[in-house]
Design an enzyme around this catalytic site. Structure first.
Site, mmCIF file in Angstrom:
data_model
loop_
_atom_site.group_PDB
_atom_site.id
_atom_site.type_symbol
_atom_site.label_atom_id
_atom_site.label_comp_id
_atom_site.label_asym_id
_atom_site.label_seq_id
_atom_site.Cartn_x
_atom_site.Cartn_y
_atom_site.Cartn_z
ATOM 1 N N TRP A 1 0.831 -1.207 0.000
ATOM 2 C CA TRP A 1 0.000 0.000 0.000
ATOM 3 C C TRP A 1 0.864 1.256 0.000
ATOM 4 O O TRP A 1 0.535 2.258 -0.626
ATOM 5 C CB TRP A 1 -0.976 -0.014 1.176
ATOM 6 C CG TRP A 1 -2.053 -1.034 0.990
ATOM 7 C CD1 TRP A 1 -2.164 -2.239 1.633
ATOM 8 C CD2 TRP A 1 -3.147 -0.968 0.061
ATOM 9 N NE1 TRP A 1 -3.269 -2.913 1.156
ATOM 10 C CE2 TRP A 1 -3.889 -2.164 0.199
ATOM 11 C CE3 TRP A 1 -3.572 -0.019 -0.874
ATOM 12 C CZ2 TRP A 1 -5.028 -2.440 -0.553
ATOM 13 C CZ3 TRP A 1 -4.712 -0.282 -1.626
ATOM 14 C CH2 TRP A 1 -5.433 -1.479 -1.464
ATOM 15 N N ASP B 1 -0.416 7.101 6.734
ATOM 16 C CA ASP B 1 -1.579 6.279 6.371
ATOM 17 C C ASP B 1 -1.754 5.234 7.455
ATOM 18 O O ASP B 1 -1.014 4.252 7.519
ATOM 19 C CB ASP B 1 -1.354 5.617 5.012
ATOM 20 C CG ASP B 1 -2.488 4.659 4.653
ATOM 21 O OD1 ASP B 1 -3.459 4.547 5.426
ATOM 22 O OD2 ASP B 1 -2.395 4.012 3.590
ATOM 23 N N LYS C 1 -11.618 -0.767 9.102
ATOM 24 C CA LYS C 1 -10.904 -1.788 9.850
ATOM 25 C C LYS C 1 -11.165 -1.618 11.353
ATOM 26 O O LYS C 1 -11.833 -2.440 11.950
ATOM 27 C CB LYS C 1 -9.429 -1.765 9.482
ATOM 28 C CG LYS C 1 -9.234 -2.152 8.000
ATOM 29 C CD LYS C 1 -7.893 -1.754 7.443
ATOM 30 C CE LYS C 1 -7.835 -1.763 5.933
ATOM 31 N NZ LYS C 1 -8.005 -3.044 5.277
#
Lengths: 365, 365
Positions: B107, B177, B201
């Site tokens: 990511w 992030d 999440k």
């Protein structure tokens, strides 16, 4: 213990707006665990077979309802119509080309403003001088030869006007912001190149934007675009490039099933015409109320009207709210009253408002 | 009739992921009509006092949980972390300046790739050569003097690694992030300039992205940006420039209240450490299972491990699923197994997995 339907009031809000009670009941019933899945819709992976099936059914139902030709993709995106205001020109307005915009209301104006940040824009007609009280006529459109596309806004939520038929735009791709009347009546997708709508009026809760795009347009999306703003990427990935708004898509799917159960777009259009006719008849009955949109441009979705004074309007809204008729205050930009009566708004609610209006006139007329 | 808790299984998915049952129960209870409001959360106007209060409480609880200083704004946006990959450089990477990216996983690599479309990017460290099995060390960071910002990814969902402490980046604004470990442990916001996370999440359902941004950074956002991608616009409008994802924000608010009820971030971190320790202990017990992340980089959120053969891994996932332990298949990019054990994942579920692992080893070891 769960809340019951008896506690609900009439919600005339312009969006987010009322949803079918049967849809809400199904969401409620399955909220802790989807049948046979053992997890809530709020918890399932977007890569799961369960969600793949939900997405595929929503796509299929949207296609069936609107009779979408096979050479169009249906995308489920985020960010609302406001994000589409930028995505449309970023994807399909090439450098040097010109995009035509029909300025029929406040949202149409915003769309054009965003497009101007990206490239050349021509306002091919505007009714701003008439306070957007009417839809521009075909004869007023000064279309650009070879335009990259023509942008229109089929229903003007704030001003309460609506195109009765699509403008003739020749060979130019027609792009239509249908946020506030999508699927309230039959739509000829084949006459469009791109149709978009935030879901939160006729299609479901806020949080998902529906884009219907003709496949040949996808070739215009450049790889230099931010990936999340690239239509071609979303089309290639079947709206699963990243985590989509799972719950909102699920809810839209349930609303689409409800719409099919109602008989589809032609059937719901008849109901919507009946609801709007009842309200406009009351507005026109004595002159106590005054419709703000010109009669040939009146919206079936957002019925806007005024009273003689702002004081009387405040009183109207206050007493209506107390009577369980909520959300009737007009948009802050224009004032007055607005009754939004989207697909899921019940006919009984329109009847209740008409009765209230008559009683209010009797007391204050 | 509503579904009951007894039908639920253990959901180890990497996100969207498990939510607290008490939150799901509250959503279910109030789904048809919020108490005293008479409309569903799915139907209320984002301009209503009801939603204003929901938004204000979510904001206040997020601030209280993380101890966010007053010179930071909390934004509720759409489009997931993937949209932030573009918004960050579009807003805060000026032409000619350089942004530093720490490449600690798949990511992080995607974030850098998007930033390269916008401006100059320097990859200041990468563990790609080690299959991202570890977090880059401080001594490996080749920071750019005067960098516009340094971007990191605190938890690498796919590879199962996590920063144990923030890197030292000098005067450069630190952008983090935190999509997969936000609010799973205390976070020192003051050491960051910008923190972002998709909610799905640890914070709520998919459909909303949390951005925490230091106010001085807002001056970098140019008016030429697409309005919906402009941090300053969202900050000025208190996340209400256009219709926000009302339901997802409501759900995040309920999860934040739940988190406060658990005792806050320090308390939930202790639970998360206990859950992860139990799983890693089982992985390390005999060598039958093999953890893929280096021990000093192991994530508390995503526990990745492998077996001797892919056949055995397939068998493991299949039998686990049949036993009500769902979502254990690793990301398609790396294979193996992954147990995601976010805040709301119950300790009993970890116990169930450990028992299953021991039984599986007994039968197949």
């Amino acid at each position: 213990m769960t809340t019951s339907i008896s506690t609900r009031i009439h919600n005339f809000a312009a969006g987010p707006a009322v949803l079918p009670v049967s849809v809400l009941e199904q969401i409620q019933r399955d909220l802790l665990a989807l049948p046979g899945v053992g997890m809530s819709i709020l918890e399932i992976s977007h890569r799961s077979k369960t969600f793949e099936a939900i997405l595929a059914k929503a796509d299929a139902d949207i296609r069936a309802l609107a009779g979408i030709p096979p050479n169009y993709k249906v995308l489920f995106l985020q960010g609302g119509a406001s994000t589409q205001f930028s995505m449309v020109p970023m994807n399909i307005l090439a450098p040097g080309a010109t995009a035509d915009y029909i300025d029929s209301g406040s949202w149409a104006e915003k769309a054009a403003k965003e497009a101007k940040k990206v490239g050349n824009v021509s306002i091919v007609a505007s009714t701003k001088g008439d306070n957007y009280a009417r839809i521009p006529r075909q004869s007023e459109l000064k279309l650009t030869r070879g335009a990259a596309y023509v942008h229109m806004t089929s229903n003007n939520t704030i001003e309460g006007t609506e195109f009765k038929e699509l403008p003739e735009v020749g060979d130019a791709p027609l792009v239509n912001d249908t946020s506030s009347d999508m699927f309230s009546r039959p739509i000829d997708i084949a006459k469009h190149a791109l149709v978009y709508a935030g879901a939160q009026k006729n299609m479901g809760p806020a949080g998902v934007t529906i884009v219907i795009i003709r496949e040949d347009l996808l070739q215009r999306s450049q790889k230099t675009l931010p990936t999340m703003l690239n239509y071609a990427v979303h089309a290639e990935n079947n709206s699963l490039y990243n985590t989509p708004p799972v719950f909102s898509i699920y809810a839209v799917g349930l609303v689409m099933q409800w719409l099919r159960d109602q008989g589809g777009l032609a059937a719901i259009a008849r109901v919507n015409e009946r609801k709007a006719a009842a309200l406009y008849a009351e507005i026109d009955r004595t002159g106590f109320y005054r419709g703000t949109a010109q009669k040939d441009s009146r919206s079936l979705m957002n019925v806007t009207f005024r009273l003689a004074t702002e004081e009387l309007e405040s009183k109207f809204v206050k007493e209506a709210t107390a009577a369980g008729l909520d959300g009737l205050k007009g948009h802050r930009a224009v004032g007055g009253m607005r009754a939004s009566i989207y697909n899921a708004f019940p006919e009984a609610g329109v009847g209740a408002l008409v009765s209230f209006m008559q009683e209010f006139e009797r007391k204050n007329g």
